[in-house]
Design a protein around this motif. Structure first.
Motif, mmCIF file in Angstrom:
data_model
loop_
_atom_site.group_PDB
_atom_site.id
_atom_site.type_symbol
_atom_site.label_atom_id
_atom_site.label_comp_id
_atom_site.label_asym_id
_atom_site.label_seq_id
_atom_site.Cartn_x
_atom_site.Cartn_y
_atom_site.Cartn_z
ATOM 1 N N PRO A 140 35.412 45.881 32.348
ATOM 2 C CA PRO A 140 35.844 44.501 32.076
ATOM 3 C C PRO A 140 34.661 43.544 32.061
ATOM 4 C CG PRO A 140 37.271 45.530 33.716
ATOM 5 C CD PRO A 140 36.112 46.469 33.503
ATOM 6 N N ALA A 141 34.784 42.508 31.263
ATOM 7 C CA ALA A 141 33.680 41.563 31.111
ATOM 8 C C ALA A 141 33.241 40.985 32.444
ATOM 9 C CB ALA A 141 34.084 40.450 30.155
ATOM 10 N N ASP A 142 34.201 40.693 33.322
ATOM 11 C CA ASP A 142 33.827 40.108 34.616
ATOM 12 C C ASP A 142 33.225 41.144 35.570
ATOM 13 O OD1 ASP A 142 36.081 41.557 35.266
ATOM 14 O OD2 ASP A 142 37.274 39.828 35.883
ATOM 15 N N GLY A 143 33.217 42.411 35.149
ATOM 16 C CA GLY A 143 32.596 43.448 35.946
ATOM 17 C C GLY A 143 31.211 43.838 35.455
ATOM 18 N N LEU A 144 30.782 43.224 34.347
ATOM 19 C CA LEU A 144 29.448 43.494 33.807
ATOM 20 C C LEU A 144 28.410 42.655 34.536
ATOM 21 C CD1 LEU A 144 30.318 43.541 29.995
ATOM 22 C CD2 LEU A 144 29.697 45.525 31.399
ATOM 23 N N ASP A 145 27.311 43.288 34.906
ATOM 24 C CA ASP A 145 26.235 42.627 35.638
ATOM 25 C C ASP A 145 25.075 42.371 34.675
ATOM 26 O OD1 ASP A 145 24.093 41.888 37.232
ATOM 27 O OD2 ASP A 145 24.553 43.324 38.816
ATOM 28 N N ALA A 146 24.832 41.083 34.363
ATOM 29 C CA ALA A 146 23.763 40.731 33.421
ATOM 30 C C ALA A 146 22.418 41.265 33.882
ATOM 31 C CB ALA A 146 23.705 39.225 33.228
ATOM 32 N N ALA A 147 22.151 41.191 35.171
ATOM 33 C CA ALA A 147 20.868 41.662 35.697
ATOM 34 C C ALA A 147 20.707 43.162 35.491
ATOM 35 C CB ALA A 147 20.746 41.309 37.173
ATOM 36 N N GLU A 148 21.795 43.907 35.650
ATOM 37 C CA GLU A 148 21.718 45.353 35.456
ATOM 38 C C GLU A 148 21.462 45.678 33.986
ATOM 39 O OE1 GLU A 148 24.383 49.442 36.021
ATOM 40 O OE2 GLU A 148 25.303 47.472 36.323
#
Length: 226
Positions: A140-148
């Motif tokens: 899910p989009a809210d589970g994606l980590d931009a830093a990762e």
């Protein structure tokens, strides 16, 4: 009318001498077309090159016929078979290539999160890739980590990978080594290692579409020996 699209063969060809093969005028003004064209026209999510013909700035456009034409600013007249000097802005070309290539890499790396790119926009200051979920396993989009995601992309850039292009019939394909080939008529770096930086500016999700906005940079051209 056969025109050599040199920008498809060598991203780092920034100047050339070539003959005028056609001239004309339309709603955009007076235009010329060159036998050996090094200018990338706007299209495929990438902006047009900046450049000059005989030291005069030109606007680059692609006609419906496929001919890439140049509009001198201000207009000047040239005869067919006149030889002229073309120069592309090297810094702008390199930046556009880095942005476009980074978009392809982002598309490939997002597969591990079960997202696949459906469109890209690679203009400076507004680069983004839009994705749709591959299947129900998509993170899910809210589970994606931009830093990762940034870390994954930057690791790939540090390792480097050759980027190649070729034609199959009339379709041009581009491929980052160890990824899939994709139809593309844009300019790309010839190796991932020439992309000096990558950052994610925003991740948004709306109406089933995931949008990742990003920026990227190209190593100084003097370090590329081009």
């Amino acid at each position: 009318m056969q025109q050599n699209q040199c920008y498809l063969e060598d991203t780092y060809r920034f100047n050339i001498l070539s003959d005028v093969i056609a001239t004309g005028a339309d709603e955009g003004g007076q235009w010329i077309a060159l036998q050996d064209n090094i200018f990338h026209p706007q299209g495929g999510g990438q902006p047009a090159d900046l450049g000059w013909v005989n030291d005069i700035p030109v606007v680059v456009k692609k006609q419906e016929s496929g001919l890439v034409v140049l509009y001198p600013q201000p207009p000047f007249s040239l005869q067919v078979e006149t030889k002229v000097s073309s120069v592309v802005s090297a810094d702008a070309r390199a930046y556009h290539a880095a942005l476009h290539t980074a978009g392809h890499l982002l598309n490939w790396e997002m597969r591990q999160f079960a997202w696949m790119a459906v469109r890209g926009h690679h203009f400076p200051g507004e680069s983004r890739v839009e994705f749709s979920a591959i299947d129900a396993s998509a993170i899910p989009a809210d589970g994606l980590d931009a830093a990762e995601i940034e870390r994954i992309i930057c690791q790939r850039l540090q390792k480097g990978a050759e980027i190649s292009s070729w034609f199959e019939g009339s379709t041009r394909l581009c491929q980052i080594n160890q990824s899939e080939a994709m139809p593309c008529a844009g300019t790309h770096t010839d190796d991932l290692a020439k992309i000096s930086s990558f950052s994610i500016k925003a991740i948004k999700f709306k109406k089933g579409t995931l949008r990742i906005s990003y920026d990227a940079g190209h190593v100084p051209l003097k370090e590329c020996h081009v």
